[in-house]
Scaffold this active site. Structure first.
Site, PDB file in Angstrom:
ATOM      1  N   ASP A   1       7.204  -2.744   6.609  1.00 51.09           N
ATOM      2  CA  ASP A   1       7.261  -3.300   6.039  1.00 51.09           C
ATOM      3  C   ASP A   1       8.406  -3.970   4.676  1.00 51.09           C
ATOM      4  OD1 ASP A   1       4.831  -5.240   3.775  1.00 51.09           O
ATOM      5  OD2 ASP A   1       3.999  -2.799   3.433  1.00 51.09           O
TER       6      ASP A   1
ATOM      7  N   VAL B   1      -3.225  -4.655   7.204  1.00 48.96           N
ATOM      8  CA  VAL B   1      -3.230  -4.622   9.318  1.00 48.96           C
ATOM      9  C   VAL B   1      -4.167  -2.749   9.055  1.00 48.96           C
ATOM     10  CG1 VAL B   1      -2.404  -6.524  10.567  1.00 48.96           C
ATOM     11  CG2 VAL B   1      -1.279  -4.346   9.549  1.00 48.96           C
TER      12      VAL B   1
END
Ligand code: IMP
Ligand code: MG
Length: 178
Positions: A102, A153
């Protein structure tokens, strides 16, 4: 739990197929090498458990629990365990396995410190998901399962406040559940 998801991005079969492909690729790429797999807990555990069963090479497994996320936001800080204990990694090829890349905070920090303190022969990074967003710290993953847009997610190891890891697929959490 399915009701808490807005959509399913990666169904179980798609994940299984891709993980198998990655395992075959790794089996070729690390043939004849001394491979150690470092699983980042807890997020990387499902992916890594499935992945290493598709790597048909002798290898050793290590785990490391680091944290950088609070809720659905990166804290930008990496928390390490008090003590680091691994088998001998010197001269081995280290493959760091995590659920998702990320901001890059986790993987760049782990990569750097593992190199400095444990002197493996090489370090490579394998993530199931590569989130398409600007990084805070630069990391070039060597193996990627899927690219994913910049959404939060959960499932297949990925959590929201320690929940949803046991979903067998990956989906987007509804806004109202955050
Ligand atoms: P980074 O340090 O910002 O690159 O984030 C890496 C860690 O944050 C991963 O190991 C995940 O545990 C967590 N993370 C990042 N994005 C998500 C997400 O969309 N869902 C769940 N966890 C995430
Ligand atoms: Mg994680």
């Amino acid at each position: 739990m399915r009701d808490d998801l807005e959509s399913v991005l990666f169904p179980e079969e798609q994940i299984a197929d891709r993980v198998k492909e990655l395992g075959l690729q790794l089996s070729q790429d690390f043939a004849g090498r001394d491979l150690s797999v470092l699983i980042l807990l807890h997020g990387g555990m499902m992916f890594a458990a499935d992945l290493i069963r598709h790597i048909s090479l002798p290898l050793t497994v290590e785990t490391l629990a680091v944290a950088s996320y609070k809720g659905e936001q990166s804290s930008g800080q990496l928390e390490w365990p008090k003590e680091l204990r691994f088998g001998d990694l010197q001269g081995r090829d280290l493959l760091i396995v995590d659920d998702i890349l990320d901001t890059g905070t986790t993987l760049s920090g782990v990569r750097e410190r593992m190199g400095e303190e444990f002197h493996p022969e090489s370090i490579q990074v394998c993530v199931l998901l590569d989130k398409l967003r600007p990084r805070i710290r630069h990391v070039e993953p060597d193996y990627v399962g899927f690219e994913v847009e910049d959404v939060f997610v959960v499932g297949y190891g990925l959590d929201y406040n320690a929940r949803y890891r046991n979903l067998p697929y990956i989906g987007v959490l509804k806004e109202e559940c955050i």
